[in-house]
Design a protein around this motif. Structure first.
Motif, PDB file in Angstrom:
ATOM      1  N   MET A   1     139.410  59.664  27.325  1.00 17.31           N
ATOM      2  CA  MET A   1     138.172  59.465  27.316  1.00 17.31           C
ATOM      3  C   MET A   1     137.584  60.987  27.249  1.00 17.31           C
ATOM      4  O   MET A   1     137.761  61.623  28.081  1.00 17.31           O
ATOM      5  CB  MET A   1     137.456  58.749  28.560  1.00 17.31           C
ATOM      6  CG  MET A   1     136.105  58.489  28.588  1.00 17.31           C
ATOM      7  SD  MET A   1     135.464  57.594  30.264  1.00 17.31           S
ATOM      8  CE  MET A   1     135.984  55.872  29.791  1.00 17.31           C
ATOM      9  N   GLN A   2     136.406  60.963  26.355  1.00 12.05           N
ATOM     10  CA  GLN A   2     135.476  62.129  26.206  1.00 12.05           C
ATOM     11  C   GLN A   2     134.051  61.826  25.868  1.00 12.05           C
ATOM     12  O   GLN A   2     134.084  61.026  24.944  1.00 12.05           O
ATOM     13  CB  GLN A   2     136.457  62.950  25.114  1.00 12.05           C
ATOM     14  CG  GLN A   2     135.555  64.081  24.832  1.00 12.05           C
ATOM     15  CD  GLN A   2     136.379  64.907  23.773  1.00 12.05           C
ATOM     16  OE1 GLN A   2     137.238  64.455  23.137  1.00 12.05           O
ATOM     17  NE2 GLN A   2     136.165  66.261  23.502  1.00 12.05           N
TER      18      GLN A   2
ATOM     19  N   ARG B   1     147.740  55.772  33.229  1.00 14.57           N
ATOM     20  CA  ARG B   1     147.448  57.233  33.079  1.00 14.57           C
ATOM     21  C   ARG B   1     146.048  57.370  32.517  1.00 14.57           C
ATOM     22  O   ARG B   1     145.951  57.005  31.311  1.00 14.57           O
ATOM     23  CB  ARG B   1     148.481  58.041  32.242  1.00 14.57           C
ATOM     24  CG  ARG B   1     149.879  57.915  32.639  1.00 14.57           C
ATOM     25  CD  ARG B   1     150.984  58.293  31.934  1.00 14.57           C
ATOM     26  NE  ARG B   1     150.803  59.828  32.182  1.00 14.57           N
ATOM     27  CZ  ARG B   1     151.263  60.788  31.142  1.00 14.57           C
ATOM     28  NH1 ARG B   1     152.466  60.313  30.232  1.00 14.57           N
ATOM     29  NH2 ARG B   1     151.149  61.968  31.396  1.00 14.57           N
ATOM     30  N   VAL B   2     145.164  57.999  33.094  1.00 14.07           N
ATOM     31  CA  VAL B   2     143.750  58.126  32.630  1.00 14.07           C
ATOM     32  C   VAL B   2     143.436  59.837  32.781  1.00 14.07           C
ATOM     33  O   VAL B   2     143.507  60.535  33.373  1.00 14.07           O
ATOM     34  CB  VAL B   2     143.039  57.486  33.810  1.00 14.07           C
ATOM     35  CG1 VAL B   2     141.655  57.636  33.220  1.00 14.07           C
ATOM     36  CG2 VAL B   2     143.395  56.125  33.940  1.00 14.07           C
ATOM     37  N   PHE B   3     143.009  60.162  31.334  1.00 16.47           N
ATOM     38  CA  PHE B   3     142.660  61.639  30.914  1.00 16.47           C
ATOM     39  C   PHE B   3     141.190  61.554  30.601  1.00 16.47           C
ATOM     40  O   PHE B   3     140.718  60.819  29.741  1.00 16.47           O
ATOM     41  CB  PHE B   3     143.425  61.935  30.028  1.00 16.47           C
ATOM     42  CG  PHE B   3     144.919  61.832  30.153  1.00 16.47           C
ATOM     43  CD1 PHE B   3     145.736  63.107  30.719  1.00 16.47           C
ATOM     44  CD2 PHE B   3     145.805  60.663  30.004  1.00 16.47           C
ATOM     45  CE1 PHE B   3     147.041  62.851  31.077  1.00 16.47           C
ATOM     46  CE2 PHE B   3     146.936  60.800  30.192  1.00 16.47           C
ATOM     47  CZ  PHE B   3     147.736  61.778  30.812  1.00 16.47           C
ATOM     48  N   VAL B   4     140.353  62.396  31.263  1.00 12.46           N
ATOM     49  CA  VAL B   4     138.908  62.443  30.729  1.00 12.46           C
ATOM     50  C   VAL B   4     138.387  63.842  30.698  1.00 12.46           C
ATOM     51  O   VAL B   4     138.844  64.862  31.319  1.00 12.46           O
ATOM     52  CB  VAL B   4     138.123  61.905  32.100  1.00 12.46           C
ATOM     53  CG1 VAL B   4     136.486  61.865  31.817  1.00 12.46           C
ATOM     54  CG2 VAL B   4     138.451  60.319  32.494  1.00 12.46           C
ATOM     55  N   LEU B   5     137.763  63.933  29.677  1.00 16.11           N
ATOM     56  CA  LEU B   5     136.855  65.371  29.188  1.00 16.11           C
ATOM     57  C   LEU B   5     135.618  64.918  29.254  1.00 16.11           C
ATOM     58  O   LEU B   5     134.993  63.996  28.821  1.00 16.11           O
ATOM     59  CB  LEU B   5     137.449  65.951  28.056  1.00 16.11           C
ATOM     60  CG  LEU B   5     138.616  66.645  27.624  1.00 16.11           C
ATOM     61  CD1 LEU B   5     139.029  67.112  26.285  1.00 16.11           C
ATOM     62  CD2 LEU B   5     138.601  67.881  28.507  1.00 16.11           C
ATOM     63  N   PHE B   6     134.823  66.050  29.755  1.00 10.28           N
ATOM     64  CA  PHE B   6     133.405  65.953  29.772  1.00 10.28           C
ATOM     65  C   PHE B   6     132.948  67.459  29.529  1.00 10.28           C
ATOM     66  O   PHE B   6     133.693  68.517  29.741  1.00 10.28           O
ATOM     67  CB  PHE B   6     132.653  65.684  31.163  1.00 10.28           C
ATOM     68  CG  PHE B   6     132.796  66.578  32.373  1.00 10.28           C
ATOM     69  CD1 PHE B   6     132.216  67.498  32.652  1.00 10.28           C
ATOM     70  CD2 PHE B   6     134.281  66.111  33.094  1.00 10.28           C
ATOM     71  CE1 PHE B   6     132.276  68.119  33.804  1.00 10.28           C
ATOM     72  CE2 PHE B   6     134.270  66.797  34.082  1.00 10.28           C
ATOM     73  CZ  PHE B   6     133.521  67.916  34.603  1.00 10.28           C
TER      74      PHE B   6
ATOM     75  N   ASN C   1     130.874  70.509  23.184  1.00 12.84           N
ATOM     76  CA  ASN C   1     131.736  69.240  22.762  1.00 12.84           C
ATOM     77  C   ASN C   1     130.863  68.232  22.778  1.00 12.84           C
ATOM     78  O   ASN C   1     130.812  67.302  23.780  1.00 12.84           O
ATOM     79  CB  ASN C   1     133.086  69.315  23.416  1.00 12.84           C
ATOM     80  CG  ASN C   1     134.137  68.457  22.723  1.00 12.84           C
ATOM     81  OD1 ASN C   1     133.657  67.561  22.211  1.00 12.84           O
ATOM     82  ND2 ASN C   1     135.358  69.091  22.745  1.00 12.84           N
ATOM     83  N   HIS C   2     130.415  67.618  21.732  1.00 13.44           N
ATOM     84  CA  HIS C   2     129.656  66.548  21.532  1.00 13.44           C
ATOM     85  C   HIS C   2     130.136  65.213  21.347  1.00 13.44           C
ATOM     86  O   HIS C   2     129.310  64.268  20.771  1.00 13.44           O
ATOM     87  CB  HIS C   2     128.238  66.763  20.623  1.00 13.44           C
ATOM     88  CG  HIS C   2     127.108  65.990  20.635  1.00 13.44           C
ATOM     89  ND1 HIS C   2     126.808  65.316  19.265  1.00 13.44           N
ATOM     90  CD2 HIS C   2     126.088  65.887  21.355  1.00 13.44           C
ATOM     91  CE1 HIS C   2     125.553  64.790  19.750  1.00 13.44           C
ATOM     92  NE2 HIS C   2     125.149  64.965  21.079  1.00 13.44           N
TER      93      HIS C   2
END
Length: 466
Positions: free
Chosen positions: A137-138, A164-169, A210-211
């Motif tokens: 998720m980003q 497994r959960v990976f998030v970028l904001f 990072n849009h």
């Protein structure tokens, strides 16, 4: 030393700093217009321009560029083995796009147009609830509001189930996100990080955001578009409500490209790679090209993407964008499309969320109308969707705005889809949107008070950073 002696010394040092910054601007600013504007301001008015230049003037970065390109090549070599080479006949007129973004037109995509925030987030929440292996998720913006908390709970629930959960904001886009929101996710097993082009924080750098908005579930179902995680995207925050936006759900081989884009950014931030799961088999009818663009690209890929899309239109080009600040290449392409008989329409908001950009957009709209481009303003609420409809067979849903920030300063992503059925869905959606809009003429500019017209021209001076 007394105050009368200190002030001249401070003024001298400030002008010296302005001259040094002007030299930096001349050497590093991407466009001649931007370099001239910064150099002039920094040399003559450092009291006004030096601080903004520290935040907005930097147009190059190195560590991320080197790693981004090397990692992109490595991912391409390891994950594209065995993929079909070449451009399908129906997509030949977009072949330069595929070459530019080093992408592939993946066949057999299943596409679903998600109109509005409620439909888009319901689809995403349903997909997240069904996740069994991995969620990527980003988003540019996360808010700690009703929608943000619902997303937090959904991710925590899946993490507790062993997913497994990976998030970028984005660190600037989500500047208001409280630390406890992130810590709660981390304590619950979600791996989450802010994105920045420099690993060491730099509070003087507001460029290179990072849009992108990406969600991938189990490698098989992907989402992208214009929406972020916040109540305003559900139309719950006046005066911009109702909020008009569009997202895309896709299943099929192109989802692997969303994983690649996420993986490159994730590897930069963490030094590690997220899981790269196989995508679902091709069962649909669309050919899809995923275009991930950004300032680390060898060329100004986003601007060229718009230019190529406009040049490909033979009969119709309908664009929706919240910010209409085209560069010279895009504006020339729009003018040429009108000259060859293309029905060119642009849908803009009638309400501003960023007043300076709105003023500049209004002036550019006047110039576009003079060139024969039909400009409409959406009336019910704020219009934030980024959609392109080309002829009767092609439609693009993306995070890309029609402004210099998307063209040259932001990391963006979009999906160009060649499929008559999907294009028909987009046509129906945009026909309804245009039905809720008012076509404007040059009278909008002429009827504006002189002070407002002056403000439009001043706002346009800031095009390079809008």
């Amino acid at each position: 030393m007394t105050l009368p002696h200190i002030l001249p010394l401070l003024a001298f040092l400030l002008h010296l700093a302005g001259i040094l910054a002007a030299m930096h601007a001349v050497m590093n600013t991407r466009t001649a217009q931007g370099a001239f504007a910064w150099a002039l301001g920094l040399s003559l008015l450092p009291y006004v321009t030096l601080v903004p230049y520290l935040y907005l003037g930097r147009s190059h970065f190195h560590g991320y560029v080197t790693l981004h390109r090397a990692h992109h090549r490595r991912l391409s070599q390891t994950t594209r083995r065995g993929e079909r080479v070449g451009v399908p006949e129906s997509c030949v007129r977009y072949s330069e796009m595929a070459q530019m973004v080093r992408g592939t037109f993946h066949p057999g995509q299943q596409l679903k147009l998600l109109v509005g925030g409620e439909a888009a987030f319901e689809a995403m929440f349903q997909a997240i609830a069904r996740a069994e292996q991995c969620i990527l998720m980003q988003f540019f913006i996360f808010h700690d509001d009703m929608l943000g908390q619902r997303m937090q709970h959904a991710l925590l629930e899946r993490a507790s189930a062993g997913v497994r959960v990976f998030v970028l904001f984005d660190g600037i886009g989500s500047h208001a996100l409280p630390g406890h929101y992130v810590e709660t996710l981390r304590k619950g097993g979600v791996v989450i990080y802010p994105f920045a082009t420099r690993r060491r924080p730099n509070r003087f750098q507001l460029n290179f955001r990072n849009h992108r908005k990406i969600v991938v579930v189990d490698g098989s179902l992907g989402f992208l578009g214009g929406l972020n995680v916040g109540d305003e995207y559900l139309g719950l925050k006046p005066p911009l409500a109702p909020w008009r936006d569009t997202h895309l759900q896709l299943a099929g081989p192109a989802v692997v490209e969303l994983q690649r884009s996420f993986a490159v950014d994730w590897h930069w931030v963490t030094g590690e790679l997220p899981p790269m799961l196989p995508s679902s088999p091709a069962q649909g009818s669309a050919h899809t090209l995923i275009a991930a663009t950004g300032p680390a690209d060898p060329q100004e890929t986003c601007s060229l993407f718009f230019t190529a899309a406009i040049n490909a239109a033979h009969k119709r080009l309908w664009l929706t964008t919240p910010y209409f600040v085209p560069d010279q290449a895009v504006m020339s392409a729009l003018r040429l499309a009108v000259m060859r008989g293309v029905d060119v329409r642009v849908l803009l908001p009638s309400r501003p969320d960023h007043f300076t950009v709105f003023l500049a957009s209004t002036l550019h709209a006047r110039d576009a109308i003079a060139a024969g481009i039909r400009i409409y303003r959406y009336q019910p609420g704020f219009m934030h969707q980024k959609v392109i409809l080309i002829d009767d067979d092609t439609a693009c849903v993306s995070s890309m705005n029609l402004d210099n920030r998307s063209f040259r300063l932001n990391f963006e992503i979009g999906a160009l889809n060649v499929d008559r059925a999907f294009a028909a869905d987009v046509e129906r959606m945009l026909t309804e949107d245009f039905g809720k809009a008012v076509e404007i003429t040059r009278e909008e500019y002429r009827r504006s008070p002189y002070v407002r017209r002056l403000a439009m021209h001043v706002a346009r001076l800031f095009d390079p950073i809008l």
